[in-house]
Design an enzyme around this catalytic site. Sequence first.
Site, PDB file in Angstrom:
ATOM      1  N   ILE A  43       1.230  -0.612   0.074  1.00  0.00           N
ATOM      2  CA  ILE A  43      -0.237  -0.161   0.142  1.00  0.00           C
ATOM      3  C   ILE A  43       0.756   1.287   0.050  1.00  0.00           C
ATOM      4  O   ILE A  43       2.110   1.676   0.951  1.00  0.00           O
ATOM      5  CB  ILE A  43      -0.594  -0.176   1.452  1.00  0.00           C
ATOM      6  CG1 ILE A  43      -1.808  -1.680   1.416  1.00  0.00           C
ATOM      7  CG2 ILE A  43      -2.118   1.497   1.537  1.00  0.00           C
ATOM      8  CD1 ILE A  43      -2.574  -1.501   2.925  1.00  0.00           C
ATOM      9  N   GLU A  44       0.931   1.683  -1.392  1.00  0.00           N
ATOM     10  CA  GLU A  44       1.829   3.310  -1.032  1.00  0.00           C
ATOM     11  C   GLU A  44       1.138   4.876  -0.973  1.00  0.00           C
ATOM     12  O   GLU A  44       0.093   4.471  -0.869  1.00  0.00           O
ATOM     13  CB  GLU A  44       2.008   2.921  -3.086  1.00  0.00           C
ATOM     14  CG  GLU A  44       3.493   1.795  -3.011  1.00  0.00           C
ATOM     15  CD  GLU A  44       3.704   2.259  -4.573  1.00  0.00           C
ATOM     16  OE1 GLU A  44       3.310   2.982  -5.059  1.00  0.00           O
ATOM     17  OE2 GLU A  44       4.892   1.009  -4.411  1.00  0.00           O
ATOM     18  N   CYS A  53       4.741  -2.610   2.703  1.00  0.00           N
ATOM     19  CA  CYS A  53       4.778  -3.601   2.079  1.00  0.00           C
ATOM     20  C   CYS A  53       3.892  -5.081   2.726  1.00  0.00           C
ATOM     21  O   CYS A  53       3.961  -4.930   3.479  1.00  0.00           O
ATOM     22  CB  CYS A  53       6.147  -4.302   2.145  1.00  0.00           C
ATOM     23  SG  CYS A  53       7.903  -3.671   2.447  1.00  0.00           S
ATOM     24  N   GLU A  55       4.267  -8.354   2.740  1.00  0.00           N
ATOM     25  CA  GLU A  55       3.868  -8.666   3.738  1.00  0.00           C
ATOM     26  C   GLU A  55       4.253  -8.092   5.309  1.00  0.00           C
ATOM     27  O   GLU A  55       3.361  -9.083   5.906  1.00  0.00           O
ATOM     28  CB  GLU A  55       6.121  -9.386   4.048  1.00  0.00           C
ATOM     29  CG  GLU A  55       6.425  -9.955   3.026  1.00  0.00           C
ATOM     30  CD  GLU A  55       6.943  -8.869   1.669  1.00  0.00           C
ATOM     31  OE1 GLU A  55       6.953  -8.166   1.516  1.00  0.00           O
ATOM     32  OE2 GLU A  55       7.940  -9.255   1.182  1.00  0.00           O
ATOM     33  N   CYS A  93      10.618  -5.967   6.786  1.00  0.00           N
ATOM     34  CA  CYS A  93      10.301  -7.773   6.468  1.00  0.00           C
ATOM     35  C   CYS A  93      10.543  -8.212   7.211  1.00  0.00           C
ATOM     36  O   CYS A  93       9.717  -9.020   8.041  1.00  0.00           O
ATOM     37  CB  CYS A  93       8.904  -7.322   5.646  1.00  0.00           C
ATOM     38  SG  CYS A  93       7.954  -6.171   4.568  1.00  0.00           S
TER      39      CYS A  93
HETATM   40  N1  THU Z   1       7.542  -4.029  -1.719  1.00  0.00           N
HETATM   41  C1  THU Z   1       6.558  -4.987  -1.409  1.00  0.00           C
HETATM   42  O1  THU Z   1       5.514  -5.205  -0.823  1.00  0.00           O
HETATM   43  N2  THU Z   1       7.894  -6.075  -0.260  1.00  0.00           N
HETATM   44  C2  THU Z   1       8.857  -6.323   0.346  1.00  0.00           C
HETATM   45  O2  THU Z   1       9.263  -7.193   0.400  1.00  0.00           O
HETATM   46  C3  THU Z   1       9.553  -5.258  -1.084  1.00  0.00           C
HETATM   47  C4  THU Z   1       9.091  -3.878  -1.588  1.00  0.00           C
HETATM   48  C5  THU Z   1       7.016  -3.356  -1.713  1.00  0.00           C
HETATM   49  C6  THU Z   1       6.899  -1.843  -1.055  1.00  0.00           C
HETATM   50  C7  THU Z   1       7.109  -0.653  -2.880  1.00  0.00           C
HETATM   51  O3  THU Z   1       5.567  -0.476  -2.582  1.00  0.00           O
HETATM   52  C8  THU Z   1       7.105  -1.515  -3.607  1.00  0.00           C
HETATM   53  O4  THU Z   1       7.174  -2.761  -3.370  1.00  0.00           O
HETATM   54  C9  THU Z   1       8.739  -0.812  -4.095  1.00  0.00           C
HETATM   55  O5  THU Z   1       9.618  -0.966  -3.518  1.00  0.00           O
END
Ligand code: THU
Length: 135
Positions: A43-44, A53, A55, A93
């Site tokens: 979720i950005e 992230c 996870e 994570c």
């Molecule tokens: N991201 C994850 O969801 N999990 C990870 O372990 C690595 C990065 C996401 C964060 C962001 O929304 C996108 O990937 C790019 O970094």
Amino acid sequence: MDNKELIKLALEARQMAYVPYSKYMVGAALLTKQGKVYKGCNIENAAYTPTNCAERTAFFKAVSEGEREFDAIAIVGGYKGNPTDYAYPCGVCRQVMMEFCNPEKFRVITAISEEQYLEQTLAEMLPHGFGPKNL
Ligand code: THU
């Protein structure tokens, strides 16, 4: 639940990714020791740093529902949901996993598809990790 089923749920979770900035979609499916699954997506945020992230979304959903014991997590990632490589969990994570999981037993399944995946323990992913046992 077998690895394929868990990966299928991670693929479902990835469809919910909110990624207007990176377009990199991640899905996770976290399996409790009791056999329940919590799904999570990344979720950005326009301010970037509040981004969560996939996870950690899955872990925080589960822990906030009272879960404390986990068996495995399946993770799928990919630019615009199109994976060309394995999406490994970031360091933050891995540290969150370290808080709630036995590093020698918790299985981290990184997948490209239900057929193509790798499995490692948390200890292999985070050697010499710092956790609750150190305090
Ligand atoms: N991201 C994850 O969801 N999990 C990870 O372990 C690595 C990065 C996401 C964060 C962001 O929304 C996108 O990937 C790019 O970094």
